[in-house]
Design a protein around this motif. Structure first.
Motif, PDB file in Angstrom:
ATOM      1  N   PRO A 181     -14.105   9.140  -4.561  1.00 35.76           N
ATOM      2  CA  PRO A 181     -15.495   9.605  -4.623  1.00 35.76           C
ATOM      3  C   PRO A 181     -15.673  11.105  -4.392  1.00 35.76           C
ATOM      4  CG  PRO A 181     -15.080   8.407  -2.587  1.00 35.76           C
ATOM      5  CD  PRO A 181     -13.865   8.223  -3.451  1.00 35.76           C
ATOM      6  N   ILE A 182     -14.691  11.742  -3.758  1.00 31.55           N
ATOM      7  CA  ILE A 182     -14.817  13.169  -3.444  1.00 31.55           C
ATOM      8  C   ILE A 182     -14.015  14.021  -4.430  1.00 31.55           C
ATOM      9  CG2 ILE A 182     -14.384  14.956  -1.721  1.00 31.55           C
ATOM     10  CD1 ILE A 182     -14.799  12.810   0.422  1.00 31.55           C
ATOM     11  N   LYS A 183     -12.732  13.702  -4.594  1.00 29.28           N
ATOM     12  CA  LYS A 183     -11.857  14.523  -5.432  1.00 29.28           C
ATOM     13  C   LYS A 183     -11.862  14.099  -6.892  1.00 29.28           C
ATOM     14  CE  LYS A 183      -8.834  15.795  -1.607  1.00 29.28           C
ATOM     15  NZ  LYS A 183      -7.430  15.847  -1.095  1.00 29.28           N
ATOM     16  N   GLY A 184     -12.281  12.865  -7.178  1.00 28.10           N
ATOM     17  CA  GLY A 184     -12.443  12.426  -8.552  1.00 28.10           C
ATOM     18  C   GLY A 184     -11.193  11.949  -9.254  1.00 28.10           C
ATOM     19  N   PHE A 185     -10.034  11.901  -8.556  1.00 26.66           N
ATOM     20  CA  PHE A 185      -8.829  11.451  -9.242  1.00 26.66           C
ATOM     21  C   PHE A 185      -8.785   9.926  -9.301  1.00 26.66           C
ATOM     22  CE2 PHE A 185      -7.557  12.625  -4.843  1.00 26.66           C
ATOM     23  CZ  PHE A 185      -7.239  11.361  -4.357  1.00 26.66           C
ATOM     24  N   TYR A 186      -8.002   9.396 -10.257  1.00 23.41           N
ATOM     25  CA  TYR A 186      -7.938   7.954 -10.478  1.00 23.41           C
ATOM     26  C   TYR A 186      -7.196   7.255  -9.338  1.00 23.41           C
ATOM     27  CZ  TYR A 186      -9.172   9.286 -15.249  1.00 23.41           C
ATOM     28  OH  TYR A 186      -9.803   9.809 -16.339  1.00 23.41           O
ATOM     29  N   LEU A 187      -7.752   6.113  -8.918  1.00 27.94           N
ATOM     30  CA  LEU A 187      -7.133   5.307  -7.871  1.00 27.94           C
ATOM     31  C   LEU A 187      -6.587   3.991  -8.415  1.00 27.94           C
ATOM     32  CD1 LEU A 187      -9.793   5.733  -5.027  1.00 27.94           C
ATOM     33  CD2 LEU A 187      -7.556   6.858  -5.179  1.00 27.94           C
ATOM     34  N   HIS A 188      -7.327   3.390  -9.341  1.00 29.49           N
ATOM     35  CA  HIS A 188      -6.960   2.063  -9.843  1.00 29.49           C
ATOM     36  C   HIS A 188      -7.715   1.815 -11.144  1.00 29.49           C
ATOM     37  CE1 HIS A 188      -6.546  -2.366  -9.919  1.00 29.49           C
ATOM     38  NE2 HIS A 188      -5.508  -2.184  -9.124  1.00 29.49           N
ATOM     39  N   VAL A 189      -7.098   1.049 -12.030  1.00 28.66           N
ATOM     40  CA  VAL A 189      -7.752   0.755 -13.305  1.00 28.66           C
ATOM     41  C   VAL A 189      -7.461  -0.686 -13.708  1.00 28.66           C
ATOM     42  CG1 VAL A 189      -5.771   1.651 -14.606  1.00 28.66           C
ATOM     43  CG2 VAL A 189      -8.005   1.510 -15.702  1.00 28.66           C
ATOM     44  N   LYS A 214       0.818  -1.211   0.000  1.00 27.69           N
ATOM     45  CA  LYS A 214       0.000   0.000   0.000  1.00 27.69           C
ATOM     46  C   LYS A 214       0.853   1.263   0.000  1.00 27.69           C
ATOM     47  CE  LYS A 214      -4.428  -1.406   1.971  1.00 27.69           C
ATOM     48  NZ  LYS A 214      -5.384  -1.176   3.087  1.00 27.69           N
ATOM     49  N   SER A 215       1.904   1.260   0.815  1.00 30.89           N
ATOM     50  CA  SER A 215       2.764   2.441   0.902  1.00 30.89           C
ATOM     51  C   SER A 215       3.454   2.707  -0.428  1.00 30.89           C
ATOM     52  CB  SER A 215       3.804   2.257   2.008  1.00 30.89           C
ATOM     53  OG  SER A 215       4.595   1.099   1.757  1.00 30.89           O
ATOM     54  N   GLU A 216       3.856   1.634  -1.110  1.00 29.14           N
ATOM     55  CA  GLU A 216       4.527   1.777  -2.409  1.00 29.14           C
ATOM     56  C   GLU A 216       3.551   2.243  -3.483  1.00 29.14           C
ATOM     57  OE1 GLU A 216       8.016  -1.608  -2.079  1.00 29.14           O
ATOM     58  OE2 GLU A 216       6.002  -2.245  -2.638  1.00 29.14           O
ATOM     59  N   VAL A 217       2.329   1.699  -3.442  1.00 24.11           N
ATOM     60  CA  VAL A 217       1.300   2.093  -4.405  1.00 24.11           C
ATOM     61  C   VAL A 217       0.927   3.564  -4.214  1.00 24.11           C
ATOM     62  CG1 VAL A 217      -1.102   1.746  -5.085  1.00 24.11           C
ATOM     63  CG2 VAL A 217       0.382  -0.232  -4.720  1.00 24.11           C
ATOM     64  N   LYS A 218       0.891   4.002  -2.966  1.00 19.93           N
ATOM     65  CA  LYS A 218       0.589   5.403  -2.679  1.00 19.93           C
ATOM     66  C   LYS A 218       1.646   6.313  -3.294  1.00 19.93           C
ATOM     67  CE  LYS A 218      -0.345   8.635   1.083  1.00 19.93           C
ATOM     68  NZ  LYS A 218      -0.415   8.819   2.564  1.00 19.93           N
ATOM     69  N   LYS A 219       2.916   5.911  -3.205  1.00 17.98           N
ATOM     70  CA  LYS A 219       3.999   6.688  -3.802  1.00 17.98           C
ATOM     71  C   LYS A 219       3.868   6.739  -5.323  1.00 17.98           C
ATOM     72  CE  LYS A 219       7.465   6.033  -0.176  1.00 17.98           C
ATOM     73  NZ  LYS A 219       8.797   5.453   0.164  1.00 17.98           N
ATOM     74  N   LEU A 220       3.406   5.616  -5.913  1.00 23.80           N
ATOM     75  CA  LEU A 220       3.176   5.589  -7.358  1.00 23.80           C
ATOM     76  C   LEU A 220       2.206   6.684  -7.772  1.00 23.80           C
ATOM     77  CD1 LEU A 220       2.793   1.895  -8.621  1.00 23.80           C
ATOM     78  CD2 LEU A 220       4.571   3.535  -9.200  1.00 23.80           C
ATOM     79  N   ARG A 221       1.097   6.774  -7.039  1.00 19.27           N
ATOM     80  CA  ARG A 221       0.084   7.785  -7.365  1.00 19.27           C
ATOM     81  C   ARG A 221       0.646   9.192  -7.224  1.00 19.27           C
ATOM     82  NH1 ARG A 221      -3.430   4.353  -4.007  1.00 19.27           N
ATOM     83  NH2 ARG A 221      -4.622   2.965  -5.376  1.00 19.27           N
ATOM     84  N   GLU A 222       1.501   9.393  -6.221  1.00 17.70           N
ATOM     85  CA  GLU A 222       2.116  10.701  -6.028  1.00 17.70           C
ATOM     86  C   GLU A 222       3.037  11.053  -7.194  1.00 17.70           C
ATOM     87  OE1 GLU A 222       4.010  10.255  -2.268  1.00 17.70           O
ATOM     88  OE2 GLU A 222       2.157  10.526  -1.103  1.00 17.70           O
ATOM     89  N   GLN A 223       3.497  10.028  -7.906  1.00 13.48           N
ATOM     90  CA  GLN A 223       4.362  10.216  -9.070  1.00 13.48           C
ATOM     91  C   GLN A 223       3.563  10.182 -10.376  1.00 13.48           C
ATOM     92  OE1 GLN A 223       7.148   7.000  -8.601  1.00 13.48           O
ATOM     93  NE2 GLN A 223       8.003   7.833  -6.699  1.00 13.48           N
ATOM     94  N   ASP A 224       2.239  10.348 -10.260  1.00 11.71           N
ATOM     95  CA  ASP A 224       1.329  10.366 -11.416  1.00 11.71           C
ATOM     96  C   ASP A 224       1.270   9.027 -12.149  1.00 11.71           C
ATOM     97  OD1 ASP A 224       0.215  12.820 -11.143  1.00 11.71           O
ATOM     98  OD2 ASP A 224       1.500  13.840 -12.583  1.00 11.71           O
ATOM     99  N   GLN A 225       1.503   7.948 -11.413  1.00  9.66           N
ATOM    100  CA  GLN A 225       1.373   6.605 -11.966  1.00  9.66           C
ATOM    101  C   GLN A 225       0.182   5.906 -11.297  1.00  9.66           C
ATOM    102  OE1 GLN A 225       3.340   5.156 -14.489  1.00  9.66           O
ATOM    103  NE2 GLN A 225       4.085   7.267 -14.667  1.00  9.66           N
TER     104      GLN A 225
END
Length: 205
Positions: free
Chosen positions: A84-92, A16-27
């Motif tokens: 659900p609130i901010k609308g940004f992508y979480l997973h696809v 989870k911590s690594e995946v969170k960093k991915l999102r912070e890097q626009d991945q």
């Protein structure tokens, strides 16, 4: 039917911590499912994912998913998760497909025209905004257009009335109502009966 290419990378991180960093890097983390691929963890650039979804086809867009290991697969979106609130992508999630096999998809209904029953004082009610059909991946329509201008008072249009693209088959039940025009008297009658009941209650008090 628009077809686009989307480059993705095979994903190594799973915590989870690594995946969170991915999102912070626009991945955006995701999974590719398919007969040949099994379940392959991937990541995709947020902006490129947004561009892939910004066609007239929306999430029905047909994609050629190009992995960084040199493999390419025709795919469709299986699931897109957003905050659900901010609308940004979480997973696809993507699903590989056979271009020669029909698939089931939900296609938006594009309403055109003003019902003549509304011009006569009626009220238009819209029940369905999309319909499920089965067709080849290369023949998925961006939408299905329905003209409601001839719908009169107490008239309706059902799913079975839709002009389907050639080669498509309905999955949604044909008797389901897309829209109808009701007479306003029906609503006012209900309101009057409620007011009458309230007056009777006040009188008895």
């Amino acid at each position: 039917m628009e077809r686009k290419e989307l480059a993705v990378k095979v994903r190594e991180v799973t915590r989870k911590s690594e995946v969170k960093k991915l999102r912070e890097q626009d991945q955006i983390p995701g999974v590719l499912y398919g007969r040949e691929t099994g379940s392959t963890k991937i990541q995709v650039n947020r902006r490129e994912l947004f561009d892939a979804l910004s066609t007239a086809a929306g999430d029905n867009v047909l994609l050629d998913l190009k992995l960084d290991n040199g493999e390419t697969y025709p795919v469709v979106f299986k699931e897109i998760q957003k905050d659900p609130i901010k609308g940004f992508y979480l997973h696809v999630d993507f699903h590989t497909i056979d271009l020669k096999e029909k698939i089931q998809v939900n296609v938006p209904i594009n309403i055109e025209g003003e019902p003549k029953g509304v011009e006569a004082g009626g009220v238009a009610q819209y029940q369905l905004r999309e319909v499920e059909i089965e067709c080849l991946p290369t023949q998925i329509p961006d939408d299905i257009v329905v003209d409601v201008s001839e719908v009169d008072l107490n008239g309706s249009i059902n799913v079975g009335d839709l002009p389907l693209p050639e080669g498509s088959e309905l999955i949604t039940h044909p008797d389901e109502t897309i829209m109808s025009v009701v007479a306003p008297e029906e609503e006012s009658t209900d309101e009057e009966s409620e007011e009458a009941e309230e007056d009777e209650e006040e009188g008895s008090e």
